[in-house]
Design a protein around this motif. Structure first.
Motif, PDB file in Angstrom:
ATOM      1  N   UNK A  77       0.813  -1.218   0.000  1.00  0.00           N
ATOM      2  CA  UNK A  77       0.000   0.000   0.000  1.00  0.00           C
ATOM      3  C   UNK A  77       0.850   1.275   0.000  1.00  0.00           C
ATOM      4  N   UNK A  78       1.906   1.284  -0.812  1.00  0.00           N
ATOM      5  CA  UNK A  78       2.733   2.470  -0.968  1.00  0.00           C
ATOM      6  C   UNK A  78       3.660   2.776   0.187  1.00  0.00           C
ATOM      7  N   UNK A  79       3.812   1.816   1.114  1.00  0.00           N
ATOM      8  CA  UNK A  79       4.679   2.020   2.279  1.00  0.00           C
ATOM      9  C   UNK A  79       5.774   0.957   2.278  1.00  0.00           C
ATOM     10  N   UNK A  80       7.008   1.404   2.412  1.00  0.00           N
ATOM     11  CA  UNK A  80       8.132   0.483   2.505  1.00  0.00           C
ATOM     12  C   UNK A  80       8.136  -0.101   3.923  1.00  0.00           C
ATOM     13  N   UNK A  81       7.752  -1.372   4.040  1.00  0.00           N
ATOM     14  CA  UNK A  81       7.659  -2.000   5.351  1.00  0.00           C
ATOM     15  C   UNK A  81       8.975  -2.627   5.805  1.00  0.00           C
ATOM     16  N   UNK A  82       9.712  -3.188   4.870  1.00  0.00           N
ATOM     17  CA  UNK A  82      10.976  -3.839   5.190  1.00  0.00           C
ATOM     18  C   UNK A  82      12.015  -3.433   4.153  1.00  0.00           C
ATOM     19  N   UNK A  83      13.268  -3.373   4.571  1.00  0.00           N
ATOM     20  CA  UNK A  83      14.364  -3.096   3.646  1.00  0.00           C
ATOM     21  C   UNK A  83      15.609  -3.829   4.129  1.00  0.00           C
ATOM     22  N   UNK A  84      16.646  -3.751   3.345  1.00  0.00           N
ATOM     23  CA  UNK A  84      17.931  -4.390   3.658  1.00  0.00           C
ATOM     24  C   UNK A  84      17.816  -5.903   3.819  1.00  0.00           C
ATOM     25  N   UNK A  85      16.935  -6.507   3.041  1.00  0.00           N
ATOM     26  CA  UNK A  85      16.835  -7.963   3.027  1.00  0.00           C
ATOM     27  C   UNK A  85      17.927  -8.500   2.113  1.00  0.00           C
ATOM     28  N   UNK A  86      18.360  -9.717   2.327  1.00  0.00           N
ATOM     29  CA  UNK A  86      19.551 -10.219   1.641  1.00  0.00           C
ATOM     30  C   UNK A  86      19.306 -10.784   0.245  1.00  0.00           C
ATOM     31  N   UNK A  87      18.041 -11.110  -0.075  1.00  0.00           N
ATOM     32  CA  UNK A  87      17.788 -11.716  -1.379  1.00  0.00           C
ATOM     33  C   UNK A  87      16.325 -11.553  -1.767  1.00  0.00           C
ATOM     34  N   UNK A  88      16.047 -11.847  -3.023  1.00  0.00           N
ATOM     35  CA  UNK A  88      14.672 -11.805  -3.503  1.00  0.00           C
ATOM     36  C   UNK A  88      13.837 -12.852  -2.778  1.00  0.00           C
ATOM     37  N   UNK A  89      14.410 -14.038  -2.557  1.00  0.00           N
ATOM     38  CA  UNK A  89      13.647 -15.092  -1.881  1.00  0.00           C
ATOM     39  C   UNK A  89      13.328 -14.704  -0.439  1.00  0.00           C
ATOM     40  N   UNK A  90      14.221 -14.009   0.233  1.00  0.00           N
ATOM     41  CA  UNK A  90      13.929 -13.524   1.594  1.00  0.00           C
ATOM     42  C   UNK A  90      12.811 -12.486   1.551  1.00  0.00           C
ATOM     43  N   UNK A  91      12.878 -11.599   0.580  1.00  0.00           N
ATOM     44  CA  UNK A  91      11.828 -10.603   0.421  1.00  0.00           C
ATOM     45  C   UNK A  91      10.494 -11.246   0.102  1.00  0.00           C
ATOM     46  N   UNK A  92      10.524 -12.264  -0.756  1.00  0.00           N
ATOM     47  CA  UNK A  92       9.297 -12.962  -1.119  1.00  0.00           C
ATOM     48  C   UNK A  92       8.699 -13.647   0.109  1.00  0.00           C
ATOM     49  N   UNK A  93       9.545 -14.279   0.914  1.00  0.00           N
ATOM     50  CA  UNK A  93       9.061 -14.947   2.134  1.00  0.00           C
ATOM     51  C   UNK A  93       8.444 -13.933   3.101  1.00  0.00           C
ATOM     52  N   UNK A  94       9.076 -12.781   3.243  1.00  0.00           N
ATOM     53  CA  UNK A  94       8.536 -11.739   4.129  1.00  0.00           C
ATOM     54  C   UNK A  94       7.208 -11.203   3.592  1.00  0.00           C
ATOM     55  N   UNK A  95       7.139 -10.994   2.274  1.00  0.00           N
ATOM     56  CA  UNK A  95       5.898 -10.530   1.663  1.00  0.00           C
ATOM     57  C   UNK A  95       4.787 -11.559   1.866  1.00  0.00           C
ATOM     58  N   UNK A  96       5.098 -12.822   1.642  1.00  0.00           N
ATOM     59  CA  UNK A  96       4.126 -13.890   1.848  1.00  0.00           C
ATOM     60  C   UNK A  96       3.630 -13.886   3.296  1.00  0.00           C
ATOM     61  N   UNK A  97       4.556 -13.784   4.239  1.00  0.00           N
ATOM     62  CA  UNK A  97       4.186 -13.757   5.653  1.00  0.00           C
ATOM     63  C   UNK A  97       3.303 -12.573   6.002  1.00  0.00           C
TER      64      UNK A  97
END
Length: 142
Positions: A77-97
């Motif tokens: 929703x236009x807000x950066x919730x997380x940053x400085x993740x180490x990989x796309x797969x980590x970001x995907x897992x966080x997004x899924x969660x």
């Protein structure tokens, strides 16, 4: 602590598997993953408010894919919730969660990919599969 070559190799494989899953299910991972060069990071920052849900990936200019990203972040929703993740797969897992925890709808353009992750890999509500995911699950078990 700097990542080792082995952990970078694993992250690259995970990233490739996620993108391959999207391709197999005929979904476009680029609809949720936006990649930018670090020299154009201001372009990424200006795109955040217009992003409903997704990941941004910032890579060093001239870097190879196997070098890994400089930064990966999650936007909802236009807000950066997380940053400085180490990989796309980590970001995907966080997004899924976040999607699952906040009871949000999966992005329509990747609904089968997220259904596969939820119902087959995570075994959450795995009894009710769409025909497309049921077919993939059967192929995996053969």
């Amino acid at each position: 602590m700097a990542p080792t070559a082995r952990s970078e190799d694993i992250e690259l494989k995970r990233d490739s598997v996620l993108k391959s899953l999207c391709a197999y299910l005929k979904e476009d991972s680029n609809s949720i993953i936006k990649e930018y060069l670090n020299v154009r990071s201001e372009e990424a920052e200006s795109a955040i408010p217009q992003t409903t849900m997704g990941l941004y990936v910032i890579r060093n200019e001239g870097a190879q894919e196997e070098d890994g990203p400089e930064d990966v972040g999650v936007i909802i929703e236009g807000v950066e919730l997380l940053s400085n993740l180490r990989s796309i797969s980590s970001g995907w897992a966080m997004l899924f969660g976040l999607i699952y925890t906040l009871n949000l709808s999966y992005p329509q353009e990747l609904k089968f990919t997220f259904e596969f992750l939820q119902k087959v890999l995570m075994n959450l509500d795995g009894n009710k599969l769409s025909p497309k995911i049921q077919s993939l699950k059967i192929k995996m078990l053969q």
